[in-house]
Design a protein around this motif. Structure first.
Motif, mmCIF file in Angstrom:
data_model
loop_
_atom_site.group_PDB
_atom_site.id
_atom_site.type_symbol
_atom_site.label_atom_id
_atom_site.label_comp_id
_atom_site.label_asym_id
_atom_site.label_seq_id
_atom_site.Cartn_x
_atom_site.Cartn_y
_atom_site.Cartn_z
ATOM 1 N N PRO A 172 -12.505 121.820 -25.484
ATOM 2 C CA PRO A 172 -11.455 121.061 -26.155
ATOM 3 C C PRO A 172 -11.964 119.764 -26.761
ATOM 4 O O PRO A 172 -11.543 119.367 -27.842
ATOM 5 C CB PRO A 172 -10.433 120.807 -25.044
ATOM 6 C CG PRO A 172 -10.662 121.908 -24.057
ATOM 7 C CD PRO A 172 -12.141 122.124 -24.081
ATOM 8 N N ASN B 51 -15.505 133.437 -27.208
ATOM 9 C CA ASN B 51 -15.207 132.767 -28.474
ATOM 10 C C ASN B 51 -15.164 133.660 -29.701
ATOM 11 O O ASN B 51 -14.994 133.167 -30.810
ATOM 12 C CB ASN B 51 -16.263 131.673 -28.726
ATOM 13 C CG ASN B 51 -17.672 132.241 -28.821
ATOM 14 O OD1 ASN B 51 -17.985 133.280 -28.233
ATOM 15 N ND2 ASN B 51 -18.537 131.559 -29.551
ATOM 16 N N ARG C 27 -2.730 130.313 -37.407
ATOM 17 C CA ARG C 27 -2.748 130.411 -35.942
ATOM 18 C C ARG C 27 -4.134 130.048 -35.412
ATOM 19 O O ARG C 27 -4.259 129.336 -34.407
ATOM 20 C CB ARG C 27 -2.365 131.831 -35.507
ATOM 21 C CG ARG C 27 -2.437 132.054 -34.006
ATOM 22 C CD ARG C 27 -2.094 133.497 -33.652
ATOM 23 N NE ARG C 27 -2.348 133.769 -32.236
ATOM 24 C CZ ARG C 27 -1.509 133.511 -31.255
ATOM 25 N NH1 ARG C 27 -0.339 132.964 -31.511
ATOM 26 N NH2 ARG C 27 -1.810 133.805 -30.001
ATOM 27 N N LYS D 265 -4.775 126.271 -35.630
ATOM 28 C CA LYS D 265 -3.999 125.556 -34.613
ATOM 29 C C LYS D 265 -4.670 125.683 -33.244
ATOM 30 O O LYS D 265 -4.743 124.708 -32.478
ATOM 31 C CB LYS D 265 -2.577 126.119 -34.553
ATOM 32 C CG LYS D 265 -1.666 125.397 -33.575
ATOM 33 C CD LYS D 265 -0.248 125.970 -33.622
ATOM 34 C CE LYS D 265 0.657 125.257 -32.633
ATOM 35 N NZ LYS D 265 2.053 125.810 -32.669
ATOM 36 N N ALA D 266 -5.187 126.878 -32.951
ATOM 37 C CA ALA D 266 -5.829 127.091 -31.660
ATOM 38 C C ALA D 266 -7.110 126.265 -31.533
ATOM 39 O O ALA D 266 -7.364 125.644 -30.491
ATOM 40 C CB ALA D 266 -6.135 128.575 -31.469
ATOM 41 N N GLY E 65 -6.244 122.553 -31.273
ATOM 42 C CA GLY E 65 -5.613 122.209 -30.005
ATOM 43 C C GLY E 65 -6.484 122.467 -28.789
ATOM 44 O O GLY E 65 -6.036 122.250 -27.652
ATOM 45 N N GLY E 66 -7.716 122.957 -29.018
ATOM 46 C CA GLY E 66 -8.607 123.219 -27.901
ATOM 47 C C GLY E 66 -8.218 124.422 -27.068
ATOM 48 O O GLY E 66 -8.655 124.561 -25.923
ATOM 49 N N SER E 67 -7.397 125.322 -27.637
ATOM 50 C CA SER E 67 -6.949 126.489 -26.874
ATOM 51 C C SER E 67 -7.575 127.783 -27.371
ATOM 52 O O SER E 67 -7.096 128.874 -27.058
ATOM 53 C CB SER E 67 -5.418 126.596 -26.950
ATOM 54 O OG SER E 67 -4.973 126.754 -28.297
ATOM 55 N N TRP E 68 -8.650 127.676 -28.158
ATOM 56 C CA TRP E 68 -9.274 128.872 -28.726
ATOM 57 C C TRP E 68 -9.777 129.806 -27.621
ATOM 58 O O TRP E 68 -10.330 129.361 -26.619
ATOM 59 C CB TRP E 68 -10.442 128.489 -29.618
ATOM 60 C CG TRP E 68 -11.102 129.694 -30.247
ATOM 61 C CD1 TRP E 68 -12.215 130.344 -29.816
ATOM 62 C CD2 TRP E 68 -10.653 130.386 -31.409
ATOM 63 N NE1 TRP E 68 -12.499 131.401 -30.644
ATOM 64 C CE2 TRP E 68 -11.555 131.455 -31.625
ATOM 65 C CE3 TRP E 68 -9.584 130.199 -32.291
ATOM 66 C CZ2 TRP E 68 -11.414 132.339 -32.697
ATOM 67 C CZ3 TRP E 68 -9.445 131.078 -33.345
ATOM 68 C CH2 TRP E 68 -10.343 132.133 -33.544
ATOM 69 N N LYS E 69 -9.542 131.080 -27.818
ATOM 70 C CA LYS E 69 -10.043 132.102 -26.905
ATOM 71 C C LYS E 69 -10.282 133.376 -27.703
ATOM 72 O O LYS E 69 -9.846 133.498 -28.857
ATOM 73 C CB LYS E 69 -9.038 132.365 -25.781
ATOM 74 C CG LYS E 69 -7.697 132.894 -26.269
ATOM 75 C CD LYS E 69 -6.728 133.105 -25.117
ATOM 76 C CE LYS E 69 -5.382 133.628 -25.635
ATOM 77 N NZ LYS E 69 -4.427 133.862 -24.520
ATOM 78 N N GLU F 31 -9.465 136.791 -28.884
ATOM 79 C CA GLU F 31 -8.276 137.631 -28.937
ATOM 80 C C GLU F 31 -8.242 138.447 -30.226
ATOM 81 O O GLU F 31 -9.006 138.197 -31.161
ATOM 82 C CB GLU F 31 -6.997 136.804 -28.808
ATOM 83 C CG GLU F 31 -6.747 135.822 -29.929
ATOM 84 C CD GLU F 31 -5.424 135.095 -29.753
ATOM 85 O OE1 GLU F 31 -4.385 135.774 -29.590
ATOM 86 O OE2 GLU F 31 -5.419 133.850 -29.783
#
Length: 330
Positions: A24, A126, A261, A264-265, A268-272, A274
């Motif tokens: 993050p 990642n 999307r 934003k991820a 916001g430090g929420s990248w994963k 997917e």
């Protein structure tokens, strides 16, 4: 060649000292540094959708965006690594022909987010994937084709028989057969993502064999349709204004839901890792049917197609997803 600017200018940006920073923290910049690596020109149908969505984010002041186009498969991994070393926070592109190399790069740079067009699953931590999941719109264009053909012969020209292409072709064919069970298909894959002359020649052969509607998965097909005065069905982008009277329907891909999307991820430090494929669906706003022109398509056909579209959007009708290679029936 590096996009619209020189490689030295891009790589002149100092690499970020990630060190012991958490993921993050590494992505906390106000304006994200984003890079894309394309194997074809940005004008090409598929890539143009990514480029358009990224340019929109750039115009909003959200990202610093650079890109490389016409990158060969043998050079792709090196370019990805240069962007990662240069401190890009998000790297986007197509991994289809360089799957192993692209995933190896992502593994070596776990603090960089990767979003790649791929037929395979995402990989922790990642490496996210996406595709043009627009089979709903493709089905609807098939209905138009099935109701417009007079010879009951439809020609289809594609790049390569990969899942992302196959599922759209199958959906189109299902749409045709739903309204015209007598229709038959000729299918050719040209073995290239961008070879308009080759696609055009393949389309000419189909018209010579009696096809009066052509499915233009690749550039060049609509040119053949225009010259031979038959109809064409567009894919991914809207070319109806470019080919008036020739392209009668188009399945459109909007990458904005996916790109927005992803940005934003990362921000916001929420990248994963997917699968972003569902964000290209009609329900998510990632796919649509171009407006049908009553001068080219009878109102009765328009009404039938729009009624089915409502069923798709409500969930009352589901377009089958078939990733297998489509076979000709002529």
């Amino acid at each position: 060649m590096l996009g619209r600017i020189g490689r030295r200018a891009v790589l002149g940006v100092a690499a970020l000292a990630l060190g012991a920073a958490t993921l993050p923290q590494a992505w906390a910049a106000d304006k994200l540094a984003v890079a894309a690596v394309y194997t074809v020109p940005v004008e090409q149908q598929w890539v143009s959708r990514l480029h358009k969505a990224l340019k929109a984010a750039q115009d909003r002041g959200e990202i610093d965006y650079v890109y490389s186009e016409n990158v060969s498969n043998t050079d792709y991994e090196r370019v990805m690594r240069e962007y990662a070393e240069g401190g890009k926070k998000l790297i986007i592109g197509e991994a289809f022909g360089v799957e192993r190399g692209a995933r190896a790069v992502a593994k070596d740079y776990p603090d960089t987010a990767f979003l790649m067009g791929s037929s395979l699953p995402p990989a922790e931590p990642n490496f996210s994937v996406f595709d043009n999941y627009i089979q709903d719109a493709s089905y609807l264009t098939g209905m138009v084709a099935g109701l417009k053909t007079k010879s009951n012969r439809i020609g289809m020209v594609g790049g390569y028989p990969i899942p992302e292409v196959n599922r759209l072709m199958h959906a189109f064919m299902d749409g045709v057969l739903a309204v015209n069970p007598q229709a038959k298909f000729s299918i050719t894959f040209i073995g290239s993502w961008y070879d308009p002359p080759k696609a055009k020649e393949a389309a000419f052969a189909m018209v010579d064999a009696g096809a009066d509607v052509l499915y233009a998965e690749r550039y060049g097909v609509s040119d053949a349709a225009k010259e031979r005065k038959v109809l064409a069905i567009g894919n991914v982008i809207d070319t109806q204004a470019e080919y008036p009277g020739t392209v009668v329907a188009s399945a459109l891909w909007q990458m904005e839901p996916t790109i927005d999307r992803a940005l934003k991820a990362v921000a916001g430090g929420s990248w994963k890792a997917e699968d972003y494929g569902p964000y290209s669906s009609m329900k998510a706003g990632g796919a649509s049917l171009a407006a049908l022109d009553p001068k080219l398509v009878d109102q009765a056909i328009i009404d039938k197609v729009l009624a089915r579209q409502k069923e798709i959007e409500s969930g009352a009708f589901t377009v089958k997803v078939d990733d297998s290679e489509p076979k000709p029936t002529l």
